[in-house]
Design a protein around this motif. Structure first.
Motif, PDB file in Angstrom:
ATOM      1  N   LEU A  78       0.989  -1.123   0.036  1.00  0.00           N
ATOM      2  CA  LEU A  78       0.100   0.075  -0.123  1.00  0.00           C
ATOM      3  C   LEU A  78       0.876   1.399  -0.027  1.00  0.00           C
ATOM      4  CD1 LEU A  78      -2.680  -0.838   2.681  1.00  0.00           C
ATOM      5  CD2 LEU A  78      -2.813  -1.263   0.232  1.00  0.00           C
ATOM      6  N   GLU A  79       2.114   1.175   0.140  1.00  0.00           N
ATOM      7  CA  GLU A  79       2.759   2.579   0.631  1.00  0.00           C
ATOM      8  C   GLU A  79       2.837   3.402  -0.562  1.00  0.00           C
ATOM      9  OE1 GLU A  79       6.699   1.370   1.765  1.00  0.00           O
ATOM     10  OE2 GLU A  79       7.147   0.407  -0.099  1.00  0.00           O
ATOM     11  N   GLU A  80       2.627   3.232  -1.893  1.00  0.00           N
ATOM     12  CA  GLU A  80       2.243   3.965  -2.993  1.00  0.00           C
ATOM     13  C   GLU A  80       1.110   4.580  -3.206  1.00  0.00           C
ATOM     14  OE1 GLU A  80       4.784   2.995  -6.216  1.00  0.00           O
ATOM     15  OE2 GLU A  80       6.534   2.420  -5.194  1.00  0.00           O
ATOM     16  N   ASP A  81       0.126   4.183  -2.516  1.00  0.00           N
ATOM     17  CA  ASP A  81      -1.306   4.490  -2.756  1.00  0.00           C
ATOM     18  C   ASP A  81      -1.823   5.445  -1.730  1.00  0.00           C
ATOM     19  OD1 ASP A  81      -3.958   4.228  -3.265  1.00  0.00           O
ATOM     20  OD2 ASP A  81      -4.152   2.120  -3.402  1.00  0.00           O
ATOM     21  N   PRO A  82      -2.140   6.819  -2.357  1.00  0.00           N
ATOM     22  CA  PRO A  82      -2.770   7.569  -1.627  1.00  0.00           C
ATOM     23  C   PRO A  82      -4.277   7.550  -0.960  1.00  0.00           C
ATOM     24  CG  PRO A  82      -2.609   8.401  -3.743  1.00  0.00           C
ATOM     25  CD  PRO A  82      -2.031   7.185  -3.968  1.00  0.00           C
ATOM     26  N   SER A  83      -4.963   6.561  -1.636  1.00  0.00           N
ATOM     27  CA  SER A  83      -6.148   6.388  -1.304  1.00  0.00           C
ATOM     28  C   SER A  83      -6.378   5.618  -0.317  1.00  0.00           C
ATOM     29  CB  SER A  83      -7.011   5.705  -2.811  1.00  0.00           C
ATOM     30  OG  SER A  83      -6.597   4.461  -3.026  1.00  0.00           O
ATOM     31  N   ILE A  84      -5.330   5.011   0.232  1.00  0.00           N
ATOM     32  CA  ILE A  84      -5.469   3.980   1.474  1.00  0.00           C
ATOM     33  C   ILE A  84      -4.591   4.432   2.291  1.00  0.00           C
ATOM     34  CG2 ILE A  84      -5.271   1.730   2.366  1.00  0.00           C
ATOM     35  CD1 ILE A  84      -6.029   0.738  -0.713  1.00  0.00           C
ATOM     36  N   LEU A  85      -5.049   4.578   3.899  1.00  0.00           N
ATOM     37  CA  LEU A  85      -4.278   5.138   4.928  1.00  0.00           C
ATOM     38  C   LEU A  85      -4.047   3.815   5.577  1.00  0.00           C
ATOM     39  CD1 LEU A  85      -3.352   7.263   6.931  1.00  0.00           C
ATOM     40  CD2 LEU A  85      -5.391   7.175   7.847  1.00  0.00           C
ATOM     41  N   PHE A  86      -2.676   3.522   5.904  1.00  0.00           N
ATOM     42  CA  PHE A  86      -2.171   2.491   6.359  1.00  0.00           C
ATOM     43  C   PHE A  86      -1.433   3.037   7.920  1.00  0.00           C
ATOM     44  CE2 PHE A  86       1.573  -0.192   7.854  1.00  0.00           C
ATOM     45  CZ  PHE A  86       0.997  -1.377   7.852  1.00  0.00           C
ATOM     46  N   ILE A  87      -2.072   2.403   8.912  1.00  0.00           N
ATOM     47  CA  ILE A  87      -1.515   2.874  10.248  1.00  0.00           C
ATOM     48  C   ILE A  87      -1.062   1.474  10.937  1.00  0.00           C
ATOM     49  CG2 ILE A  87      -1.822   4.004  12.377  1.00  0.00           C
ATOM     50  CD1 ILE A  87      -4.007   5.846  11.229  1.00  0.00           C
ATOM     51  N   THR A 101      -9.613  10.049  11.622  1.00  0.00           N
ATOM     52  CA  THR A 101     -10.870  11.006  11.438  1.00  0.00           C
ATOM     53  C   THR A 101     -10.513  11.936  10.417  1.00  0.00           C
ATOM     54  OG1 THR A 101     -11.412  10.860  13.884  1.00  0.00           O
ATOM     55  CG2 THR A 101     -12.298  12.603  12.700  1.00  0.00           C
ATOM     56  N   GLU A 102      -9.384  12.471  10.186  1.00  0.00           N
ATOM     57  CA  GLU A 102      -8.993  13.350   9.100  1.00  0.00           C
ATOM     58  C   GLU A 102      -9.206  12.704   8.029  1.00  0.00           C
ATOM     59  OE1 GLU A 102      -5.420  16.366   7.828  1.00  0.00           O
ATOM     60  OE2 GLU A 102      -5.780  16.086   9.859  1.00  0.00           O
ATOM     61  N   PHE A 103      -8.554  11.642   7.894  1.00  0.00           N
ATOM     62  CA  PHE A 103      -8.626  10.867   6.562  1.00  0.00           C
ATOM     63  C   PHE A 103      -9.868  10.613   5.978  1.00  0.00           C
ATOM     64  CE2 PHE A 103      -8.162   6.813   3.943  1.00  0.00           C
ATOM     65  CZ  PHE A 103      -7.381   7.511   2.690  1.00  0.00           C
ATOM     66  N   ASP A 104     -10.761  10.156   7.003  1.00  0.00           N
ATOM     67  CA  ASP A 104     -12.304  10.193   6.908  1.00  0.00           C
ATOM     68  C   ASP A 104     -12.522   8.775   5.888  1.00  0.00           C
ATOM     69  OD1 ASP A 104     -15.138  10.304   6.997  1.00  0.00           O
ATOM     70  OD2 ASP A 104     -15.183  11.437   5.460  1.00  0.00           O
ATOM     71  N   PRO A 105     -12.357   7.570   6.247  1.00  0.00           N
ATOM     72  CA  PRO A 105     -12.220   6.505   5.504  1.00  0.00           C
ATOM     73  C   PRO A 105     -13.715   5.920   5.327  1.00  0.00           C
ATOM     74  CG  PRO A 105     -11.452   5.721   7.628  1.00  0.00           C
ATOM     75  CD  PRO A 105     -11.383   7.280   7.491  1.00  0.00           C
ATOM     76  N   ASP A 106     -13.945   5.108   4.146  1.00  0.00           N
ATOM     77  CA  ASP A 106     -15.387   4.622   3.964  1.00  0.00           C
ATOM     78  C   ASP A 106     -15.375   3.203   4.568  1.00  0.00           C
ATOM     79  OD1 ASP A 106     -16.052   6.889   2.341  1.00  0.00           O
ATOM     80  OD2 ASP A 106     -14.870   5.686   0.561  1.00  0.00           O
ATOM     81  N   LEU A 107     -14.422   2.579   5.060  1.00  0.00           N
ATOM     82  CA  LEU A 107     -14.158   1.506   5.669  1.00  0.00           C
ATOM     83  C   LEU A 107     -12.904   1.374   6.442  1.00  0.00           C
ATOM     84  CD1 LEU A 107     -15.200  -1.521   5.732  1.00  0.00           C
ATOM     85  CD2 LEU A 107     -13.665  -1.885   3.681  1.00  0.00           C
ATOM     86  N   VAL A 108     -12.975   0.496   7.610  1.00  0.00           N
ATOM     87  CA  VAL A 108     -11.757   0.367   8.200  1.00  0.00           C
ATOM     88  C   VAL A 108     -11.509  -1.203   8.376  1.00  0.00           C
ATOM     89  CG1 VAL A 108     -10.744   0.640  10.642  1.00  0.00           C
ATOM     90  CG2 VAL A 108     -12.183   2.401   9.889  1.00  0.00           C
ATOM     91  N   ILE A 109     -10.243  -1.498   7.968  1.00  0.00           N
ATOM     92  CA  ILE A 109      -9.798  -2.951   8.097  1.00  0.00           C
ATOM     93  C   ILE A 109      -8.812  -3.101   9.125  1.00  0.00           C
ATOM     94  CG2 ILE A 109      -8.877  -4.943   6.689  1.00  0.00           C
ATOM     95  CD1 ILE A 109      -9.950  -3.541   4.179  1.00  0.00           C
ATOM     96  N   VAL A 110      -9.054  -3.952   9.904  1.00  0.00           N
ATOM     97  CA  VAL A 110      -8.045  -3.967  11.064  1.00  0.00           C
ATOM     98  C   VAL A 110      -7.405  -5.396  10.952  1.00  0.00           C
ATOM     99  CG1 VAL A 110      -7.518  -4.324  13.785  1.00  0.00           C
ATOM    100  CG2 VAL A 110      -9.285  -2.744  12.701  1.00  0.00           C
ATOM    101  N   ILE A 127     -15.299   5.343  13.620  1.00  0.00           N
ATOM    102  CA  ILE A 127     -15.025   5.595  12.334  1.00  0.00           C
ATOM    103  C   ILE A 127     -15.609   5.009  11.148  1.00  0.00           C
ATOM    104  CG2 ILE A 127     -12.662   5.803  10.936  1.00  0.00           C
ATOM    105  CD1 ILE A 127     -12.614   7.366  13.489  1.00  0.00           C
ATOM    106  N   ALA A 128     -15.776   5.663  10.196  1.00  0.00           N
ATOM    107  CA  ALA A 128     -16.304   5.094   9.009  1.00  0.00           C
ATOM    108  C   ALA A 128     -17.904   4.589   9.208  1.00  0.00           C
ATOM    109  CB  ALA A 128     -15.548   4.044   8.128  1.00  0.00           C
ATOM    110  N   GLY A 129     -18.753   5.189   9.935  1.00  0.00           N
ATOM    111  CA  GLY A 129     -20.134   4.891  10.241  1.00  0.00           C
ATOM    112  C   GLY A 129     -20.206   3.505  10.790  1.00  0.00           C
ATOM    113  N   GLY A 130     -19.058   2.805  11.395  1.00  0.00           N
ATOM    114  CA  GLY A 130     -19.151   1.679  11.980  1.00  0.00           C
ATOM    115  C   GLY A 130     -18.619   0.482  10.889  1.00  0.00           C
ATOM    116  N   LYS A 131     -18.216   0.854   9.741  1.00  0.00           N
ATOM    117  CA  LYS A 131     -18.092  -0.320   8.702  1.00  0.00           C
ATOM    118  C   LYS A 131     -16.574  -0.695   9.088  1.00  0.00           C
ATOM    119  CE  LYS A 131     -20.582   2.338   5.253  1.00  0.00           C
ATOM    120  NZ  LYS A 131     -20.442   3.396   4.734  1.00  0.00           N
ATOM    121  N   LEU A 132     -16.525  -1.882   9.789  1.00  0.00           N
ATOM    122  CA  LEU A 132     -15.215  -2.347  10.462  1.00  0.00           C
ATOM    123  C   LEU A 132     -15.068  -3.722  10.162  1.00  0.00           C
ATOM    124  CD1 LEU A 132     -12.580  -1.916  12.355  1.00  0.00           C
ATOM    125  CD2 LEU A 132     -14.321  -2.755  14.129  1.00  0.00           C
TER     126      LEU A 132
END
Length: 147
Positions: A9-18, A74-83, A115-120
C-alpha cells in the motif's frame, strides 16, 4: 508490524495504513520505523507507531489511539476500516511481550467502530497464547455484534 501490507500500500494515496506495533531491539520483522511514511504519491499515507518498550498495556495503547491513530483516521475519513488484529500484544503472549487485556481490545474496537460509520472488518493476524487470543477475539466479536 504489517510489513507485507505496508509494502503493498505504500504508494497508494487512497488508502491510509496505520500500524502500532512492537519495534526495535531485533524484534521481527524489524520494519515499521516512524520514518517509513509511504512512497511517491503515497507519501504521508503510511503511519507507523513503533512501540519500543516491552510490557505496554491498555493505558498505553489507548493513549496511542487517542493521541495519534484516531485523529489521523478522523481526518482521513475512510469509507471502511480494516484491522489486521495482532493479538500478540495480549497479556501473556510469549512473542509480543505486551499486556493488553480483552477489555483493552474491546475498548479499541469500540473506538474504531466510531470511524467510517461503523464499517469495520477485523481479520485475525497474530496471537500465540491460544487461551488469551480466544478471550480477546471473543471480546472484539462481541463489540462488533453490539453485545
Amino acid at each position: 508490524h504489517g510489513n507485507g501490507t505496508q509494502d503493498i500500500l505504500e504508494e497508494d494515496p487512497s488508502i491510509l495504513f496505520i500500524s502500532a506495533h512492537r519495534y526495535g531491539n531485533g524484534f521481527y520483522p524489524e520494519t515499521g520505523a516512524v520514518d517509513e511514511v509511504g512512497k511517491k504519491k503515497g507519501q504521508g499515507f503510511t503511519v507507523n507507531v513503533p512501540l519500543t518498550v516491552k510490557g505496554l498495556g491498555n493505558w498505553d495503547y489507548h493513549a496511542c489511539m487517542e493521541r495519534m491513530v484516531l485523529p489521523i483516521m478522523t481526518e482521513f475519513d475512510p469509507d471502511l476500516v480494516i484491522v489486521s488484529a495482532g493479538f500478540d500484544a495480549a497479556l501473556g503472549d510469549p512473542l509480543g511481550g505486551m499486556r493488553v487485556t480483552p477489555a483493552g481490545y474491546a475498548h479499541m474496537t469500540q473506538q474504531l467502530m466510531q470511524i467510517a460509520g461503523g464499517k469495520l472488518v477485523v481479520v485475525l493476524e497474530g496471537g500465540y497464547n491460544e487461551e488469551m487470543t480466544a478471550q480477546c477475539v471473543d471480546a472484539v466479536v462481541k463489540v462488533c455484534l453490539g453485545d
